[in-house]
Scaffold this motif. Structure first.
Motif, short mmCIF file in Angstrom:
data_model
loop_
_atom_site.label_atom_id
_atom_site.label_comp_id
_atom_site.label_asym_id
_atom_site.label_seq_id
_atom_site.Cartn_x
_atom_site.Cartn_y
_atom_site.Cartn_z
N SER A 26 0.83 -1.21 0.00
CA SER A 26 0.00 0.00 0.00
C SER A 26 0.86 1.26 0.00
O SER A 26 0.55 2.22 -0.70
N VAL A 34 -0.27 4.78 -7.87
CA VAL A 34 -1.06 3.76 -8.56
C VAL A 34 -2.00 3.03 -7.60
O VAL A 34 -2.52 1.98 -7.94
N GLN A 35 -2.23 3.60 -6.43
CA GLN A 35 -3.12 2.98 -5.45
C GLN A 35 -4.57 3.14 -5.90
O GLN A 35 -5.01 4.24 -6.21
N SER A 36 -5.29 2.05 -5.98
CA SER A 36 -6.69 2.12 -6.39
C SER A 36 -7.54 2.60 -5.21
O SER A 36 -7.19 2.43 -4.05
N ASP A 37 -8.67 3.21 -5.54
CA ASP A 37 -9.56 3.71 -4.50
C ASP A 37 -10.11 2.55 -3.67
O ASP A 37 -10.26 2.67 -2.46
N LYS A 38 -10.38 1.43 -4.32
CA LYS A 38 -10.89 0.26 -3.61
C LYS A 38 -9.87 -0.22 -2.58
O LYS A 38 -10.22 -0.52 -1.44
N ARG A 39 -8.62 -0.28 -2.97
CA ARG A 39 -7.56 -0.75 -2.05
C ARG A 39 -7.36 0.25 -0.92
O ARG A 39 -7.15 -0.12 0.23
N ARG A 40 -7.44 1.53 -1.22
CA ARG A 40 -7.30 2.55 -0.19
C ARG A 40 -8.41 2.44 0.84
O ARG A 40 -8.18 2.52 2.05
#
Length: 78
Positions: A26, A34-40
Motif C-alpha cells: 500500500s 497507482v493505489q486504487s480507491d478500492k484498495r485505499r
C-alpha cells in the motif's frame, strides 16, 4: 459446553491488523500514485492508520536519504 465457549472466544478475538507485506504494498503503490480507491478504502476500513503512517514516514525518510547518498556519490565522482 466447551465447544461453544471455544467458538465464543474466537468471535471475541480482535481482528488482526494488516500484515507487513500488505502495508508495504500500500505504501509503495501510494508513493508511485497507482493505489486504487478500492484498495485505499480496504486499507483504512476497520484498521488502525498507525502502521501505514509509520511505514510512510520510514519510506519517505529512507527515500530522501537514498537520494542524498546518490547525489553525493555522483558529485564526488566528478
Amino acid at each position: 459446553m466447551t465447544e461453544s465457549s471455544g467458538s465464543e472466544k474466537k468471535d471475541q478475538q480482535k481482528p488482526k491488523g494488516p500484515g507487513v507485506l500488505k502495508v508495504m504494498q500500500s505504501i509503495l503503490a501510494g508513493a508511485f500514485g497507482v493505489q486504487s480507491d478500492k484498495r485505499r478504502q480496504e486499507d483504512f476500513s476497520g484498521h488502525s492508520p498507525w502502521p501505514y503512517i509509520i511505514a510512510g514516514v520510514l519510506f519517505t525518510v529512507s527515500f530522501v536519504v537514498g537520494l542524498i547518498v546518490i547525489v553525493n556519490l555522483v558529485l564526488a565522482s566528478h
